[in-house]
Design a protein around this motif. Structure first.
Motif, mmCIF file in Angstrom:
data_model
loop_
_atom_site.group_PDB
_atom_site.id
_atom_site.type_symbol
_atom_site.label_atom_id
_atom_site.label_comp_id
_atom_site.label_asym_id
_atom_site.label_seq_id
_atom_site.Cartn_x
_atom_site.Cartn_y
_atom_site.Cartn_z
ATOM 1 N N VAL A 25 0.897 -1.382 0.108
ATOM 2 C CA VAL A 25 0.296 -0.081 0.015
ATOM 3 C C VAL A 25 0.799 1.270 -0.013
ATOM 4 C CG1 VAL A 25 -1.456 1.389 1.551
ATOM 5 C CG2 VAL A 25 -2.103 -1.073 0.992
ATOM 6 N N LEU A 26 1.906 1.372 0.756
ATOM 7 C CA LEU A 26 2.778 2.373 0.987
ATOM 8 C C LEU A 26 3.443 2.654 -0.423
ATOM 9 C CD1 LEU A 26 4.295 1.970 4.397
ATOM 10 C CD2 LEU A 26 2.991 3.708 3.535
ATOM 11 N N PHE A 27 3.924 1.634 -1.057
ATOM 12 C CA PHE A 27 4.633 1.970 -2.421
ATOM 13 C C PHE A 27 3.580 2.302 -3.514
ATOM 14 C CE2 PHE A 27 5.542 0.080 -6.735
ATOM 15 C CZ PHE A 27 6.707 0.703 -7.041
ATOM 16 N N MET A 28 2.189 1.721 -3.484
ATOM 17 C CA MET A 28 1.328 2.016 -4.555
ATOM 18 C C MET A 28 0.987 3.564 -4.348
ATOM 19 S SD MET A 28 1.123 -0.166 -6.725
ATOM 20 C CE MET A 28 -0.389 0.269 -7.375
ATOM 21 N N SER A 68 -7.233 2.398 -6.977
ATOM 22 C CA SER A 68 -7.112 0.864 -6.588
ATOM 23 C C SER A 68 -6.476 0.580 -5.301
ATOM 24 C CB SER A 68 -6.195 0.306 -7.779
ATOM 25 O OG SER A 68 -6.745 0.328 -9.015
ATOM 26 N N THR A 69 -5.626 1.390 -4.973
ATOM 27 C CA THR A 69 -4.965 1.290 -3.698
ATOM 28 C C THR A 69 -5.828 1.604 -2.587
ATOM 29 O OG1 THR A 69 -2.793 1.997 -4.734
ATOM 30 C CG2 THR A 69 -2.960 1.982 -2.198
ATOM 31 N N ALA A 70 -6.653 2.692 -2.715
ATOM 32 C CA ALA A 70 -7.808 2.736 -1.608
ATOM 33 C C ALA A 70 -8.838 1.356 -1.589
ATOM 34 C CB ALA A 70 -8.321 3.983 -1.903
ATOM 35 N N GLY A 81 -9.660 -4.081 -5.411
ATOM 36 C CA GLY A 81 -8.406 -3.180 -5.471
ATOM 37 C C GLY A 81 -7.267 -4.150 -5.973
ATOM 38 N N ALA A 82 -7.223 -5.431 -5.586
ATOM 39 C CA ALA A 82 -6.149 -6.232 -6.079
ATOM 40 C C ALA A 82 -6.444 -6.524 -7.779
ATOM 41 C CB ALA A 82 -6.318 -7.629 -5.388
#
Length: 82
Positions: A25-28, A68-70, A81-82
């Motif tokens: 999530v942090l990377f995205m 998508s990340t959210a 999201g995945a």
């Protein structure tokens, strides 16, 4: 019977999964945010990858990535999201 009821999960496996999800999530978030301002490095890299070197395309991809990340970060919608 749901999957979570059928398979017990150990605490270490649960926290390992959460930690890995947090890294993703942090990377995205970083990837989505860096595409929002018109940075030359983003458009140059997109051109090298075969995408149009347009700041608007980069912004669109950034917004789609953040949405998508959210969706991934919210447990009920993580499959979307995945």
């Amino acid at each position: 019977m749901s999957i979570s009821e059928a398979v017990p999960v150990s605490n270490s496996a649960l926290w390992t999964g959460r930690a890995l999800s947090a890294v993703i999530v942090l990377f995205m978030i970083f990837d989505g945010v860096i595409k929002l301002p018109p940075l030359d490095i983003v458009t140059q890299t997109m051109a090298q990858l075969g995408w149009p070197a347009d700041a608007n395309v980069a912004r669109l991809l950034g917004v789609i990535g953040l949405i998508s990340t959210a969706l991934y970060a919210i447990p009920r919608t993580s499959v979307l999201g995945a």
